[in-house]
Design a protein around this motif. Structure first.
Motif, mmCIF file in Angstrom:
data_model
loop_
_atom_site.group_PDB
_atom_site.id
_atom_site.type_symbol
_atom_site.label_atom_id
_atom_site.label_comp_id
_atom_site.label_asym_id
_atom_site.label_seq_id
_atom_site.Cartn_x
_atom_site.Cartn_y
_atom_site.Cartn_z
ATOM 1 N N MET A 186 47.003 30.225 49.137
ATOM 2 C CA MET A 186 46.275 31.360 49.720
ATOM 3 C C MET A 186 46.821 31.553 51.122
ATOM 4 N N GLY A 187 47.642 32.573 51.300
ATOM 5 C CA GLY A 187 48.268 32.783 52.601
ATOM 6 C C GLY A 187 49.141 31.589 52.953
ATOM 7 N N SER A 188 48.907 31.004 54.132
ATOM 8 C CA SER A 188 49.716 29.856 54.557
ATOM 9 C C SER A 188 49.197 28.536 53.989
ATOM 10 N N TYR A 189 48.049 28.569 53.321
ATOM 11 C CA TYR A 189 47.452 27.353 52.760
ATOM 12 C C TYR A 189 48.011 27.092 51.370
ATOM 13 N N GLU A 190 48.675 25.959 51.208
ATOM 14 C CA GLU A 190 49.180 25.530 49.903
ATOM 15 C C GLU A 190 48.648 24.133 49.636
ATOM 16 N N ASP A 191 48.150 23.925 48.435
ATOM 17 C CA ASP A 191 47.531 22.651 48.107
ATOM 18 C C ASP A 191 47.645 22.423 46.607
ATOM 19 N N GLU A 192 47.309 21.241 46.199
ATOM 20 C CA GLU A 192 47.212 20.902 44.782
ATOM 21 C C GLU A 192 45.811 20.355 44.570
ATOM 22 N N ILE A 193 45.103 20.902 43.595
ATOM 23 C CA ILE A 193 43.720 20.491 43.378
ATOM 24 C C ILE A 193 43.541 19.986 41.955
ATOM 25 N N LEU A 194 42.590 19.076 41.796
ATOM 26 C CA LEU A 194 42.246 18.540 40.488
ATOM 27 C C LEU A 194 41.105 19.377 39.928
ATOM 28 N N CYS A 195 41.334 20.026 38.794
ATOM 29 C CA CYS A 195 40.339 20.914 38.186
ATOM 30 C C CYS A 195 39.846 20.329 36.869
ATOM 31 N N GLU A 196 38.569 20.509 36.620
ATOM 32 C CA GLU A 196 38.001 20.173 35.321
ATOM 33 C C GLU A 196 38.183 21.375 34.408
ATOM 34 N N VAL A 197 38.606 21.135 33.192
ATOM 35 C CA VAL A 197 38.867 22.203 32.238
ATOM 36 C C VAL A 197 37.623 22.392 31.378
ATOM 37 N N ILE A 198 37.097 23.620 31.393
ATOM 38 C CA ILE A 198 35.927 23.943 30.577
ATOM 39 C C ILE A 198 36.210 25.225 29.812
ATOM 40 N N PRO A 199 35.590 25.397 28.643
ATOM 41 C CA PRO A 199 35.805 26.628 27.883
ATOM 42 C C PRO A 199 35.170 27.826 28.598
ATOM 43 N N MET A 200 35.926 28.913 28.713
ATOM 44 C CA MET A 200 35.445 30.149 29.345
ATOM 45 C C MET A 200 36.037 31.335 28.618
ATOM 46 N N ASP A 201 35.374 32.486 28.729
ATOM 47 C CA ASP A 201 35.915 33.721 28.170
ATOM 48 C C ASP A 201 36.997 34.316 29.073
ATOM 49 N N ALA A 202 36.982 33.940 30.342
ATOM 50 C CA ALA A 202 37.966 34.429 31.300
ATOM 51 C C ALA A 202 38.789 33.244 31.806
ATOM 52 N N CYS A 203 39.848 33.538 32.491
ATOM 53 C CA CYS A 203 40.705 32.484 33.016
ATOM 54 C C CYS A 203 40.638 32.515 34.540
ATOM 55 N N HIS A 204 39.832 31.619 35.112
ATOM 56 C CA HIS A 204 39.632 31.586 36.554
ATOM 57 C C HIS A 204 39.617 30.150 37.043
ATOM 58 N N ILE A 205 39.881 29.990 38.318
ATOM 59 C CA ILE A 205 39.669 28.712 38.987
ATOM 60 C C ILE A 205 38.502 28.924 39.934
ATOM 61 N N LEU A 206 37.477 28.121 39.767
ATOM 62 C CA LEU A 206 36.303 28.209 40.622
ATOM 63 C C LEU A 206 36.389 27.103 41.668
ATOM 64 N N LEU A 207 36.512 27.488 42.913
ATOM 65 C CA LEU A 207 36.577 26.522 44.007
ATOM 66 C C LEU A 207 35.164 26.358 44.547
ATOM 67 N N GLY A 208 34.557 25.237 44.279
ATOM 68 C CA GLY A 208 33.169 25.034 44.651
ATOM 69 C C GLY A 208 32.978 23.878 45.611
ATOM 70 N N ARG A 209 31.795 23.304 45.542
ATOM 71 C CA ARG A 209 31.402 22.246 46.470
ATOM 72 C C ARG A 209 32.340 21.034 46.457
#
Length: 92
Positions: free
Chosen positions: A10-33
């Motif tokens: 996102m802009g100048s911010y580059e990172d690698e994050i560990l995401c949990e994979v869950i079934p969804m109707d859409a394809c999104h990454i939710l960045l939460g708490r």
């Protein structure tokens, strides 16, 4: 639960994050708490900005302006006049 590492920029911010994979109707990454906690985020409610330190740099993530959002919408909404009709027999 299945997890996957995902690159994020996102802009100048580059990172690698560990995401949990869950079934969804859409394809999104939710960045939460968990992401906010892990990065020691500071949220500014009035401006909806997120501040953090990453690789020794202070980074402020800000929402896109309304004019930028509108221009992106105009670029991506090339509508085609595609009409698909089916007869009653084809539907059956």
């Amino acid at each position: 639960m299945k997890q996957v590492r995902v690159g994020l920029a996102m802009g100048s911010y580059e990172d690698e994050i560990l995401c949990e994979v869950i079934p969804m109707d859409a394809c999104h990454i939710l960045l939460g708490r968990p992401w906010q906690f892990d990065r020691d985020m500071m949220h500014r409610g009035m401006s909806n900005e997120y501040g953090l330190r990453h690789n020794g740099k202070k980074i402020m993530l800000s929402p896109m302006s309304l004019s930028v959002v509108r221009s992106l919408g105009r670029k991506q909404t090339k509508k085609t006049n595609l009409t698909m009709l089916a007869s009653e027999k084809e539907v059956e």
